[in-house]
Motif scaffolding. Structure first.
Motif, PDB file in Angstrom:
ATOM      1  N   ASP A   1      -8.511  -0.562   1.038  1.00  0.00           N
ATOM      2  CA  ASP A   1      -7.541   0.536   0.930  1.00  0.00           C
ATOM      3  C   ASP A   1      -6.954   0.638  -0.474  1.00  0.00           C
ATOM      4  O   ASP A   1      -6.737   1.737  -0.991  1.00  0.00           O
ATOM      5  CB  ASP A   1      -6.420   0.379   1.960  1.00  0.00           C
ATOM      6  CG  ASP A   1      -6.875   0.671   3.374  1.00  0.00           C
ATOM      7  OD1 ASP A   1      -7.938   1.310   3.560  1.00  0.00           O
ATOM      8  OD2 ASP A   1      -6.158   0.258   4.312  1.00  0.00           O
ATOM      9  N   PHE A   2      -6.712  -0.494  -1.103  1.00  0.00           N
ATOM     10  CA  PHE A   2      -6.184  -0.475  -2.470  1.00  0.00           C
ATOM     11  C   PHE A   2      -7.242   0.026  -3.448  1.00  0.00           C
ATOM     12  O   PHE A   2      -6.903   0.720  -4.420  1.00  0.00           O
ATOM     13  CB  PHE A   2      -5.672  -1.859  -2.863  1.00  0.00           C
ATOM     14  CG  PHE A   2      -4.419  -2.248  -2.142  1.00  0.00           C
ATOM     15  CD1 PHE A   2      -3.176  -1.863  -2.624  1.00  0.00           C
ATOM     16  CD2 PHE A   2      -4.481  -2.982  -0.973  1.00  0.00           C
ATOM     17  CE1 PHE A   2      -2.013  -2.221  -1.956  1.00  0.00           C
ATOM     18  CE2 PHE A   2      -3.325  -3.346  -0.298  1.00  0.00           C
ATOM     19  CZ  PHE A   2      -2.086  -2.958  -0.792  1.00  0.00           C
ATOM     20  N   ASP A   3      -8.505  -0.300  -3.198  1.00  0.00           N
ATOM     21  CA  ASP A   3      -9.571   0.237  -4.044  1.00  0.00           C
ATOM     22  C   ASP A   3      -9.668   1.747  -3.876  1.00  0.00           C
ATOM     23  O   ASP A   3      -9.952   2.473  -4.837  1.00  0.00           O
ATOM     24  CB  ASP A   3     -10.912  -0.436  -3.727  1.00  0.00           C
ATOM     25  CG  ASP A   3     -10.966  -1.889  -4.204  1.00  0.00           C
ATOM     26  OD1 ASP A   3     -10.064  -2.326  -4.952  1.00  0.00           O
ATOM     27  OD2 ASP A   3     -11.916  -2.591  -3.798  1.00  0.00           O
TER      28      ASP A   3
ATOM     29  N   ASP B   1      -3.209  -5.013  -8.538  1.00  0.00           N
ATOM     30  CA  ASP B   1      -2.737  -6.279  -7.967  1.00  0.00           C
ATOM     31  C   ASP B   1      -3.473  -6.654  -6.680  1.00  0.00           C
ATOM     32  O   ASP B   1      -3.430  -7.809  -6.268  1.00  0.00           O
ATOM     33  CB  ASP B   1      -1.237  -6.215  -7.675  1.00  0.00           C
ATOM     34  CG  ASP B   1      -0.378  -6.259  -8.929  1.00  0.00           C
ATOM     35  OD1 ASP B   1      -0.902  -6.572 -10.018  1.00  0.00           O
ATOM     36  OD2 ASP B   1       0.832  -5.955  -8.822  1.00  0.00           O
ATOM     37  N   HIS B   2      -4.108  -5.664  -6.051  1.00  0.00           N
ATOM     38  CA  HIS B   2      -4.798  -5.894  -4.780  1.00  0.00           C
ATOM     39  C   HIS B   2      -6.282  -5.534  -4.868  1.00  0.00           C
ATOM     40  O   HIS B   2      -6.895  -5.167  -3.856  1.00  0.00           O
ATOM     41  CB  HIS B   2      -4.111  -5.093  -3.670  1.00  0.00           C
ATOM     42  CG  HIS B   2      -2.723  -5.560  -3.397  1.00  0.00           C
ATOM     43  ND1 HIS B   2      -2.441  -6.566  -2.511  1.00  0.00           N
ATOM     44  CD2 HIS B   2      -1.534  -5.168  -3.933  1.00  0.00           C
ATOM     45  CE1 HIS B   2      -1.134  -6.778  -2.492  1.00  0.00           C
ATOM     46  NE2 HIS B   2      -0.567  -5.939  -3.351  1.00  0.00           N
TER      47      HIS B   2
ATOM     48  N   LEU C   1       0.828  -1.206   0.000  1.00  0.00           N
ATOM     49  CA  LEU C   1       0.000   0.000   0.000  1.00  0.00           C
ATOM     50  C   LEU C   1       0.859   1.251   0.000  1.00  0.00           C
ATOM     51  O   LEU C   1       0.630   2.180  -0.786  1.00  0.00           O
ATOM     52  CB  LEU C   1      -0.957   0.002   1.190  1.00  0.00           C
ATOM     53  CG  LEU C   1      -1.989   1.122   1.228  1.00  0.00           C
ATOM     54  CD1 LEU C   1      -2.853   1.136  -0.034  1.00  0.00           C
ATOM     55  CD2 LEU C   1      -2.869   0.988   2.455  1.00  0.00           C
ATOM     56  N   GLN C   2       1.875   1.285   0.850  1.00  0.00           N
ATOM     57  CA  GLN C   2       2.764   2.441   0.863  1.00  0.00           C
ATOM     58  C   GLN C   2       3.543   2.544  -0.445  1.00  0.00           C
ATOM     59  O   GLN C   2       3.813   3.647  -0.916  1.00  0.00           O
ATOM     60  CB  GLN C   2       3.718   2.397   2.052  1.00  0.00           C
ATOM     61  CG  GLN C   2       3.047   2.798   3.339  1.00  0.00           C
ATOM     62  CD  GLN C   2       4.040   2.978   4.469  1.00  0.00           C
ATOM     63  OE1 GLN C   2       5.133   2.444   4.453  1.00  0.00           O
ATOM     64  NE2 GLN C   2       3.627   3.736   5.464  1.00  0.00           N
ATOM     65  N   SER C   3       3.881   1.421  -1.038  1.00  0.00           N
ATOM     66  CA  SER C   3       4.569   1.435  -2.328  1.00  0.00           C
ATOM     67  C   SER C   3       3.694   2.099  -3.390  1.00  0.00           C
ATOM     68  O   SER C   3       4.153   2.961  -4.145  1.00  0.00           O
ATOM     69  CB  SER C   3       4.924   0.009  -2.742  1.00  0.00           C
ATOM     70  OG  SER C   3       5.493  -0.010  -4.027  1.00  0.00           O
TER      71      SER C   3
ATOM     72  N   ALA D   1       1.813   2.966  -9.696  1.00  0.00           N
ATOM     73  CA  ALA D   1       0.817   3.026  -8.619  1.00  0.00           C
ATOM     74  C   ALA D   1      -0.441   2.261  -9.014  1.00  0.00           C
ATOM     75  O   ALA D   1      -1.020   1.523  -8.208  1.00  0.00           O
ATOM     76  CB  ALA D   1       0.478   4.476  -8.295  1.00  0.00           C
ATOM     77  N   HIS D   2      -0.858   2.409 -10.252  1.00  0.00           N
ATOM     78  CA  HIS D   2      -2.050   1.735 -10.738  1.00  0.00           C
ATOM     79  C   HIS D   2      -1.854   0.225 -10.729  1.00  0.00           C
ATOM     80  O   HIS D   2      -2.778  -0.527 -10.381  1.00  0.00           O
ATOM     81  CB  HIS D   2      -2.397   2.240 -12.144  1.00  0.00           C
ATOM     82  CG  HIS D   2      -3.716   1.782 -12.639  1.00  0.00           C
ATOM     83  ND1 HIS D   2      -3.849   0.872 -13.659  1.00  0.00           N
ATOM     84  CD2 HIS D   2      -4.981   2.113 -12.251  1.00  0.00           C
ATOM     85  CE1 HIS D   2      -5.140   0.660 -13.886  1.00  0.00           C
ATOM     86  NE2 HIS D   2      -5.843   1.395 -13.055  1.00  0.00           N
TER      87      HIS D   2
END
Length: 95
Positions: A49-51, A43-44, A22-24, A37-38
């Motif tokens: 949080d990734f959404d 990937d998640h 997530l921080q990446s 970033a996309h």
């Protein structure tokens, strides 16, 4: 990684070792590397949080329809703040 360390890392050309996914994704977004970033967000897919990161990225891209879709998937709505303010809020939230 704490907020201050995260913000300082943005001056570097390489992502610091040891960042979680997530921080990446957030680091790449803050550095203007939309594609990287996309990819992290995709990937998640399905993780809230990734959404949310995915929604932010499509907002930055200018695709409001797609951004709204991802905000709904993340259980929220597009914030009234600017994209820059939203990014800062996400950094504070996830650092």
């Amino acid at each position: 990684m704490l907020y201050k360390e995260f913000k300082e890392s943005l001056a570097a050309t390489e992502q610091p070792a040891g960042m979680g996914a997530l921080q990446s994704g957030l680091w790449h977004a803050a550095k203007g590397n939309w594609e990287a970033a996309h990819q992290v967000a995709q990937d998640h897919e399905g993780e809230r949080d990734f959404d949310r990161l995915h929604a932010y990225l499509h907002r930055v891209e200018g695709d409001s329809w797609n951004a709204d879709y991802w905000y709904r998937r993340a259980g929220t709505t597009m914030p009234a703040q600017s994209p820059e303010e939203e990014l800062e809020s996400l950094i504070q939230l996830w650092s």
